[in-house]
Design an enzyme around this catalytic site. Structure first.
Site, PDB file in Angstrom:
ATOM      1  N   LYS A 185      23.699 -18.899  28.144  1.00  0.00           N
ATOM      2  CA  LYS A 185      22.850 -17.913  28.825  1.00  0.00           C
ATOM      3  C   LYS A 185      22.166 -17.008  27.796  1.00  0.00           C
ATOM      4  O   LYS A 185      20.984 -16.680  27.930  1.00  0.00           O
ATOM      5  CB  LYS A 185      23.687 -17.125  29.842  1.00  0.00           C
ATOM      6  CG  LYS A 185      24.076 -18.000  31.037  1.00  0.00           C
ATOM      7  CD  LYS A 185      25.234 -17.460  31.863  1.00  0.00           C
ATOM      8  CE  LYS A 185      25.647 -18.496  32.917  1.00  0.00           C
ATOM      9  NZ  LYS A 185      26.842 -18.125  33.684  1.00  0.00           N
ATOM     10  N   GLN A 224      30.865 -12.935  33.620  1.00  0.00           N
ATOM     11  CA  GLN A 224      31.211 -14.353  33.683  1.00  0.00           C
ATOM     12  C   GLN A 224      32.504 -14.561  34.478  1.00  0.00           C
ATOM     13  O   GLN A 224      33.528 -13.947  34.191  1.00  0.00           O
ATOM     14  CB  GLN A 224      31.349 -14.929  32.257  1.00  0.00           C
ATOM     15  CG  GLN A 224      31.601 -16.424  32.212  1.00  0.00           C
ATOM     16  CD  GLN A 224      30.459 -17.259  32.803  1.00  0.00           C
ATOM     17  OE1 GLN A 224      29.290 -16.987  32.561  1.00  0.00           O
ATOM     18  NE2 GLN A 224      30.794 -18.270  33.584  1.00  0.00           N
ATOM     19  N   ASP A 231      22.846 -12.061  38.958  1.00  0.00           N
ATOM     20  CA  ASP A 231      23.628 -13.274  39.185  1.00  0.00           C
ATOM     21  C   ASP A 231      24.050 -13.370  40.657  1.00  0.00           C
ATOM     22  O   ASP A 231      24.729 -14.310  41.049  1.00  0.00           O
ATOM     23  CB  ASP A 231      24.871 -13.257  38.273  1.00  0.00           C
ATOM     24  CG  ASP A 231      25.470 -14.642  38.063  1.00  0.00           C
ATOM     25  OD1 ASP A 231      24.713 -15.629  38.119  1.00  0.00           O
ATOM     26  OD2 ASP A 231      26.690 -14.733  37.841  1.00  0.00           O
TER      27      ASP A 231
END
Ligand code: NAP
Length: 285
Positions: free
Chosen positions: A59, A103, A126
């Protein structure tokens, strides 16, 4: 007729070209002109799971490719919920940060849901917060969960018809199965959501015009369960380059499929980048 390959790798490269231009245009119209600071995606990695470290690195690399900056926050395996919440608070308060990626998964002692939900809605690129999920489900503006939103972009790009079709989603996780089911419902598909307590899974999958594999087990969904002419979306990725669906058994009989690798995976990252650029554009007015 050969099945249509839903080529996520190719579409992600097109998206990156578009995003690079948008980032350059955004910087050009900011106060510092072309020298203005780039949009920032902050990534938070907790613990020492090598797969998570790889995803965060990928990413970060994608940020650099489109001209954005990635800011890395790394916490040890022993980190507490309070420590992680404090990091999220600091990033929420920092006007230089446009998007925050925490994450998944975090170590078991941490309340992951609480930490996800602490992310400010405007920076939830996200799409992991309860508020963002609720808004998306109600058809209001919100960043979608990145993998499901990437799947929907891919289906839209290839003009896969969804209205009135029966979509069977195998998996109901908060980051994948549930949000993709809601997105398909919002696109007027008729949606069946399956999970570990579902009975008669093969028969349900056999009814699908579109199957989404989001189980987390290599080739768990068998080719024989999938009817000829179905659209096959495989979100899984496992060592050996296989997904959650036995793709090799359906590529000659299905209408379209996402390859593994090169299908859903690249779309997740490209969607995260796109949503971060959008957040930066909104912040800049
Ligand atoms: P997860 O949190 O482990 O969820 C798995 C889901 O599958 C759960 O809802 C579970 O049901 C269901 N399941 C487990 N065993 C089953 C069975 N025997 N029959 C039917 N359903 C069953 O996994 P996830 O995070 O959603 O990830 C799913 C897959 O997508 C993984 O392969 C992962 O690597 C991949 N993934 C890819 C990306 C990407 O960017 N490409 C991103 C995220 C995930 P219960 O709810 O009943 O336990």
């Amino acid at each position: 007729m050969a099945a249509l390959v839903l080529n996520g790798k190719q579409l992600s490269l097109q998206m990156e070209t578009d995003l690079t231009a948008r980032v350059a245009a955004l910087r050009a119209r900011m106060s510092g002109g072309a020298g203005a600071e780039p949009p920032v995606l902050a990534t938070i990695l907790v613990g020492d799971d090598p797969a998570s470290a790889t995803y965060v690195k990928m990413k970060g690399n994608a940020c650099v490719r489109v001209g954005m900056e990635s800011r890395k926050v790394v916490l040890p395996q022993s980190a507490s919920t309070a420590q992680l919440l404090a990091e999220v608070d600091a990033l929420n308060a920092d006007p230089r940060v446009h998007g925050i990626l925490l994450q998944h998964p975090v170590p078991p002692q941490i309340d992951e849901r609480a930490c996800f939900d602490r992310i400010a809605l405007a920076k939830d690129v996200d799409g992991v917060t309860v508020l963002g999920f609720g808004k998306m489900a109600m058809g209001e503006a919100a960043f979608g969960s990145a993998t499901p939103a990437g799947i929907m972009r891919l289906l839209a790009h290839y003009k896969v018809e969804l209205a009135g079709k029966h979509a069977v989603v195998v998996g109901r996780s908060p980051i994948l199965g549930k949000p993709v089911a809601m997105m398909l419902l919002n696109a007027n598909a008729t949606v069946t959501i399956c999970h570990s307590k579902t009975q008669g899974l093969p028969e349900l999958v056999r009814q699908a015009d579109l199957v989404v594999g989001a189980v987390g087990r290599p080739q768990f969904i068998k080719g024989a369960w999938i009817r000829p002419g179905a659209v096959v979306v495989d979100a899984g990725y496992h060592p050996g380059g296989v997904g959650d669906i036995e793709l090799s058994a359906v590529i000659d009989t299905c209408a379209a499929y996402t390859p593994v690798p090169g299908g859903v995976g690249p779309m997740t990252i490209a969607t995260l980048m796109a949503q971060t650029v959008e957040a930066a554009e909104k912040a800049a007015g």
